[in-house]
Scaffold this motif. Structure first.
Motif, PDB file in Angstrom:
ATOM      1  N   GLN A 143     -20.584  50.919  23.093  1.00  0.00           N
ATOM      2  CA  GLN A 143     -20.049  49.923  24.026  1.00  0.00           C
ATOM      3  C   GLN A 143     -20.664  50.188  25.391  1.00  0.00           C
ATOM      4  O   GLN A 143     -20.487  51.285  25.944  1.00  0.00           O
ATOM      5  CB  GLN A 143     -18.541  50.097  24.168  1.00  0.00           C
ATOM      6  CG  GLN A 143     -17.700  49.226  23.271  1.00  0.00           C
ATOM      7  CD  GLN A 143     -16.234  49.406  23.639  1.00  0.00           C
ATOM      8  OE1 GLN A 143     -15.771  50.511  23.857  1.00  0.00           O
ATOM      9  NE2 GLN A 143     -15.515  48.322  23.710  1.00  0.00           N
ATOM     10  N   THR A 202     -19.832  48.796  32.022  1.00  0.00           N
ATOM     11  CA  THR A 202     -20.344  47.996  33.129  1.00  0.00           C
ATOM     12  C   THR A 202     -20.404  48.834  34.401  1.00  0.00           C
ATOM     13  O   THR A 202     -19.475  49.585  34.699  1.00  0.00           O
ATOM     14  CB  THR A 202     -19.430  46.778  33.372  1.00  0.00           C
ATOM     15  OG1 THR A 202     -19.159  46.179  32.114  1.00  0.00           O
ATOM     16  CG2 THR A 202     -20.081  45.767  34.287  1.00  0.00           C
ATOM     17  N   GLN A 221     -19.044  47.022  40.627  1.00  0.00           N
ATOM     18  CA  GLN A 221     -19.569  45.986  41.513  1.00  0.00           C
ATOM     19  C   GLN A 221     -19.628  46.524  42.944  1.00  0.00           C
ATOM     20  O   GLN A 221     -18.826  47.366  43.321  1.00  0.00           O
ATOM     21  CB  GLN A 221     -18.644  44.776  41.507  1.00  0.00           C
ATOM     22  CG  GLN A 221     -18.544  44.100  40.162  1.00  0.00           C
ATOM     23  CD  GLN A 221     -17.520  42.979  40.168  1.00  0.00           C
ATOM     24  OE1 GLN A 221     -16.677  42.887  41.032  1.00  0.00           O
ATOM     25  NE2 GLN A 221     -17.600  42.121  39.173  1.00  0.00           N
ATOM     26  N   SER A 259     -23.025  43.678  37.515  1.00  0.00           N
ATOM     27  CA  SER A 259     -23.772  43.852  36.261  1.00  0.00           C
ATOM     28  C   SER A 259     -23.263  42.885  35.207  1.00  0.00           C
ATOM     29  O   SER A 259     -22.084  42.545  35.191  1.00  0.00           O
ATOM     30  CB  SER A 259     -23.597  45.276  35.744  1.00  0.00           C
ATOM     31  OG  SER A 259     -24.244  46.170  36.595  1.00  0.00           O
ATOM     32  N   ARG A 260     -24.163  42.456  34.368  1.00  0.00           N
ATOM     33  CA  ARG A 260     -23.781  41.652  33.209  1.00  0.00           C
ATOM     34  C   ARG A 260     -24.578  42.156  32.008  1.00  0.00           C
ATOM     35  O   ARG A 260     -25.569  42.875  32.173  1.00  0.00           O
ATOM     36  CB  ARG A 260     -24.021  40.167  33.446  1.00  0.00           C
ATOM     37  CG  ARG A 260     -25.477  39.806  33.565  1.00  0.00           C
ATOM     38  CD  ARG A 260     -25.668  38.301  33.626  1.00  0.00           C
ATOM     39  NE  ARG A 260     -27.067  37.968  33.795  1.00  0.00           N
ATOM     40  CZ  ARG A 260     -27.950  37.869  32.820  1.00  0.00           C
ATOM     41  NH1 ARG A 260     -27.570  38.077  31.568  1.00  0.00           N
ATOM     42  NH2 ARG A 260     -29.204  37.569  33.064  1.00  0.00           N
ATOM     43  N   VAL A 261     -24.115  41.763  30.832  1.00  0.00           N
ATOM     44  CA  VAL A 261     -24.814  42.205  29.628  1.00  0.00           C
ATOM     45  C   VAL A 261     -25.877  41.158  29.269  1.00  0.00           C
ATOM     46  O   VAL A 261     -25.564  39.980  29.119  1.00  0.00           O
ATOM     47  CB  VAL A 261     -23.827  42.391  28.459  1.00  0.00           C
ATOM     48  CG1 VAL A 261     -24.567  42.773  27.184  1.00  0.00           C
ATOM     49  CG2 VAL A 261     -22.801  43.455  28.803  1.00  0.00           C
ATOM     50  N   ARG A 313     -17.283  52.135  12.737  1.00  0.00           N
ATOM     51  CA  ARG A 313     -16.522  51.084  12.032  1.00  0.00           C
ATOM     52  C   ARG A 313     -16.754  51.157  10.534  1.00  0.00           C
ATOM     53  O   ARG A 313     -17.872  51.406  10.098  1.00  0.00           O
ATOM     54  CB  ARG A 313     -17.000  49.707  12.512  1.00  0.00           C
ATOM     55  CG  ARG A 313     -16.469  49.333  13.861  1.00  0.00           C
ATOM     56  CD  ARG A 313     -16.853  47.929  14.206  1.00  0.00           C
ATOM     57  NE  ARG A 313     -18.261  47.824  14.570  1.00  0.00           N
ATOM     58  CZ  ARG A 313     -18.825  46.690  14.953  1.00  0.00           C
ATOM     59  NH1 ARG A 313     -18.116  45.583  14.984  1.00  0.00           N
ATOM     60  NH2 ARG A 313     -20.083  46.648  15.279  1.00  0.00           N
ATOM     61  N   VAL A 321     -11.231  50.910  11.951  1.00  0.00           N
ATOM     62  CA  VAL A 321     -11.746  51.812  12.982  1.00  0.00           C
ATOM     63  C   VAL A 321     -10.747  52.944  13.106  1.00  0.00           C
ATOM     64  O   VAL A 321      -9.597  52.719  13.476  1.00  0.00           O
ATOM     65  CB  VAL A 321     -11.909  51.099  14.341  1.00  0.00           C
ATOM     66  CG1 VAL A 321     -12.397  52.088  15.398  1.00  0.00           C
ATOM     67  CG2 VAL A 321     -12.870  49.930  14.243  1.00  0.00           C
ATOM     68  N   TYR A 352     -12.935  56.525  17.819  1.00  0.00           N
ATOM     69  CA  TYR A 352     -13.042  55.523  18.887  1.00  0.00           C
ATOM     70  C   TYR A 352     -12.932  56.184  20.261  1.00  0.00           C
ATOM     71  O   TYR A 352     -11.902  56.742  20.620  1.00  0.00           O
ATOM     72  CB  TYR A 352     -11.930  54.477  18.717  1.00  0.00           C
ATOM     73  CG  TYR A 352     -11.916  53.421  19.802  1.00  0.00           C
ATOM     74  CD1 TYR A 352     -13.089  52.776  20.189  1.00  0.00           C
ATOM     75  CD2 TYR A 352     -10.732  53.072  20.450  1.00  0.00           C
ATOM     76  CE1 TYR A 352     -13.090  51.819  21.185  1.00  0.00           C
ATOM     77  CE2 TYR A 352     -10.718  52.105  21.442  1.00  0.00           C
ATOM     78  CZ  TYR A 352     -11.903  51.485  21.812  1.00  0.00           C
ATOM     79  OH  TYR A 352     -11.904  50.543  22.797  1.00  0.00           O
ATOM     80  N   LYS A 401     -14.938  52.860  26.348  1.00  0.00           N
ATOM     81  CA  LYS A 401     -15.839  52.951  27.504  1.00  0.00           C
ATOM     82  C   LYS A 401     -15.024  53.028  28.798  1.00  0.00           C
ATOM     83  O   LYS A 401     -13.865  52.598  28.839  1.00  0.00           O
ATOM     84  CB  LYS A 401     -16.738  51.714  27.553  1.00  0.00           C
ATOM     85  CG  LYS A 401     -15.978  50.424  27.809  1.00  0.00           C
ATOM     86  CD  LYS A 401     -16.896  49.284  28.090  1.00  0.00           C
ATOM     87  CE  LYS A 401     -16.093  48.024  28.376  1.00  0.00           C
ATOM     88  NZ  LYS A 401     -16.870  46.907  28.822  1.00  0.00           N
TER      89      LYS A 401
END
Lengths: 576, 77
Positions: free
Chosen positions: A56, A59, A62, A74-76, A193, A204, A209, A212
């Motif tokens: 994952q 981000t 900002q 930020s963006r994916v 997974r 999961v 797990y 993030k």
């Protein structure tokens, strides 16, 4: 008897049933066991792995300005890669990918064939949403989309050199992106997974797990509107004067917050940045921020500092008349000749500052001991870091006590033989806008809980008196061309000769023009410094003519934007 | 004895079936959670993109451009 027989038969049937069920269950369990422990090769080939490891992306935090406007986010995004080992028909796949990505198919085919043995060939580092959709529609096993973080700077170049930028690994390379990299960077999450045949998530496990952690947002003291006002006005002036460059700093003297800071270089023949900055040639944001790193000679803008300390020490009274020359240079006790731009004859100590008279400053500086003048310099923070936390900050250049001579004494009183950074200048000048204390400058938005570290430089009475006399600089002295029609400014101009790149003295006819001012005079809200490097002398080179109007315009627009009511009755002024 | 055995088998079979149902429900829930998680991520991503677009549209330079265009339109007879 018949009942007994029936019971016996039922018992036999039941036992038989139990045996059959047990056998079936046993065989099923055996099959499951063999499938689990030693599955046939055909089955392994036919079914995808039952578990998959996923990452994952965290981000990055900002960066926002003081009013919450986004400066960096930020963006994916996605990059497209191909696994050539799974490609059956290079020409066909290249054609389809070329169509989806708008790349010549021949180029893709060449790229795929040129790396034999490779399982990972990146075709495009960042695809548009439309391209991403087209790639997904292809549904080829050999083509993959990999997530990657993309940093967006919505305001483009505004404040770019302050905000900085990130590299390909999404780590800060310059500016605040670099300074606060640790805080902004998050921690990627991972999870394993269990998947079914159709690759749907079945399970999961909590132990597999690790969620993030996104980076922390950073709120700066910068106001992007004031930043835009300052940088665009500075650029306009640098181009108008065909100057080598320019710097501007806008600060709130009460909180010590920097509201805007810009550093512009004009790639002009005959002027180059000293020392050279090759990083800047690659990207402006990678270069030095000269407001923080490059000291300059302040010239007459330095006079208020010495003037105020000398007054506080009782070396001269504001209304004391000094033997300044009527014409020709003033000669010091050790034989140095001090020139003024204009000669007024004997003038009061107040007039010395208003008219920026070098001779008057030299006379009073000689009444001070070397130590007193050295302390006067250091009490405003010159010669030491502002501790603002930006990389590469320099302390300026102040002559050491061991090398301090009578010549230095008179030079420093006029702002020569000393070099300061624009940040130091703004910090020191803030003392006049406050109660004589020097605030700690900061780039991160101050909160009510923050403790403000200040140092005392002057008494509040002397600070107020100096401010009032600097108000006269704007109406009667060297700042007349920079006086605002809206606000009462207090300030000081400065014009210093440009030092030679080889360190051997100064150019005779090349200058650094600067102007520093605060406003409104009765309740200062802003302090602005503008430095213009090497303006074209035929257009103008005095600080009050070149840098002053920039300060005035930025001050007017910024104070109006901040909702500060005009302190001058401009309606009356304009009707006159 | 046989009756008890049959009864036990039947009860155990039902119990196992119930366990299977619970297990299947659990799997379905995890699957839904995963799907929802992806949707949330996608929505967050869309919000991020929108935020940047809004910021670009509201940047001082973009606003100045819009205002000057508007002024030009008004100045036209």
């Amino acid at each position: 008897m018949s009942n007994l027989k029936l019971t016996t038969r039922i018992s036999h049937v039941a036992v038989l049933f139990i045996c059959i069920v047990t056998l079936l269950m046993g065989s099923t369990l055996y099959k499951v066991f063999t499938l689990k422990t030693a599955p046939p090769i055909q089955l392994i080939k036919a079914t995808p792995p039952a578990t998959s490891f996923s990452k994952q992306l965290a981000t990055r935090g900002q960066i926002i300005d003081r009013r919450g406007r986004l400066l960096a986010a930020s963006r994916v995004g996605h990059k497209v890669f191909v696994d050539p080992a799974l490609v059956e028909d290079f020409s066909a796949i290249s054609f389809e990918l070329g169509k989806a990505l708008s790349i010549p198919p021949a180029k893709i085919e060449q790229q795929l064939r040129s790396t034999p043995g490779s399982r990972y060939v990146v075709l495009k580092k960042l695809v548009t949403p439309k391209e991403e959709k087209a790639i997904r529609a292809l549904k080829h096993r050999c083509v993959g989309l990999e997530e990657r973080l993309v940093r967006e700077y919505p305001h483009g170049d505004i404040g770019g050199s302050l905000i900085g930028l990130v590299g390909t690994e999404h780590t800060g390379l310059a500016g605040f992106e670099n300074r606060y990299n640790e805080k902004l960077t998050g921690t990627a999450g991972t999870f394993v997974r269990q998947r079914d045949r159709k690759r749907n998530t079945l399970w999961v496990s909590p132990s597999d797990y690790n969620p993030k952690t996104d980076g922390v947002d950073l709120q700066l003291s910068i106001d992007i509107v004031i930043q835009d006002i300052a940088s665009s006005r500075l650029l306009e002036e640098v181009q108008r004067c065909n100057a080598g460059g320019g710097r501007i700093v806008v600060a709130n003297p009460i909180t010590g917050e920097i509201l805007a800071m810009a550093d512009i270089l004009n790639p002009r023949e005959g002027w180059s940045q000293q020392p050279d900055d090759p990083n800047r040639a690659m990207d402006v944001r990678l270069g030095r921020n000269r407001c923080v790193t490059d000291p300059y000679e302040p010239g007459s803008t330095f006079k208020p500092f010495i003037w105020s300390v000398a007054t506080q020490l009782g070396k001269a009274e504001a209304d004391e008349v000094l033997p300044t020359p009527l014409n020709g240079p003033y000669r010091t006790s050790f034989g140095r000749s001090i020139r003024d731009v204009h000669y007024y004859g004997p003038a009061s100590w107040e007039k010395v500052l208003v008219k920026s008279m070098n001779s008057g400053m030299a006379i009073v500086s000689q009444r001070m001991t070397h130590k007193e003048l050295q302390e006067a310099v250091s009490r405003f923070g010159f010669g030491e870091s502002t501790h603002i936390g930006l990389g590469g900050e320099t302390k300026g250049i102040v002559t050491t006590p061991a090398n301090w001579s009578d010549y230095t004494q008179t030079s420093v009183s006029m702002g020569h033989e000393i070099a300061v950074t624009p940040l130091q200048m703004v910090q020191g000048f803030s003392a006049f806008a406050r109660d004589g204390t020097v605030p700690q400058l900061q780039f991160v938005l101050a909160t009510d809980d923050d403790v403000m570290f200040v140092r005392s430089a002057l008494t509040s009475e002397i600070a107020a008196m100096t401010r009032k006399i600097m108000g006269k600089v704007m109406t009667e002295g060297t700042g007349q061309k920079s006086q605002s029609e809206l606000y009462d400014l207090f300030g000081k101009s400065g014009t210093a000769q440009l030092p030679r790149a080889d360190g051997k003295g100064y150019f005779e006819d090349r200058y650094i023009a600067s102007f520093i001012a605060g406003a409104p005079i009765n309740d200062p809200r802003l302090v602005i410094l503008c430095v213009i490097d090497d303006p074209d002398k035929s257009i103008g080179h005095y600080g009050g003519v070149v840098a002053g109007p920039v300060v005035r315009d930025v001050m007017d627009q910024s104070l109006q934007y901040l909702g500060v009511p005009p302190s001058v009755d401009y309606l009356t002024t304009s009707s006159d | 004895m046989a009756r008890k055995l049959i009864f036990t088998i039947i009860v155990l079979s039902f119990a196992m079936l119930e366990l299977l149902v619970v297990r299947q429900a659990q799997i379905n829930t995890v699957h839904s959670m995963a799907t929802l998680h992806r949707k949330i991520e996608a929505n967050n991503e869309a919000i991020n993109v929108l935020k940047v677009q809004i910021e670009e549209a509201c940047s001082p330079s973009a606003l100045a451009k819009s205002i000057s265009t508007e002024n030009e339109l008004h100045e036209q007879p």
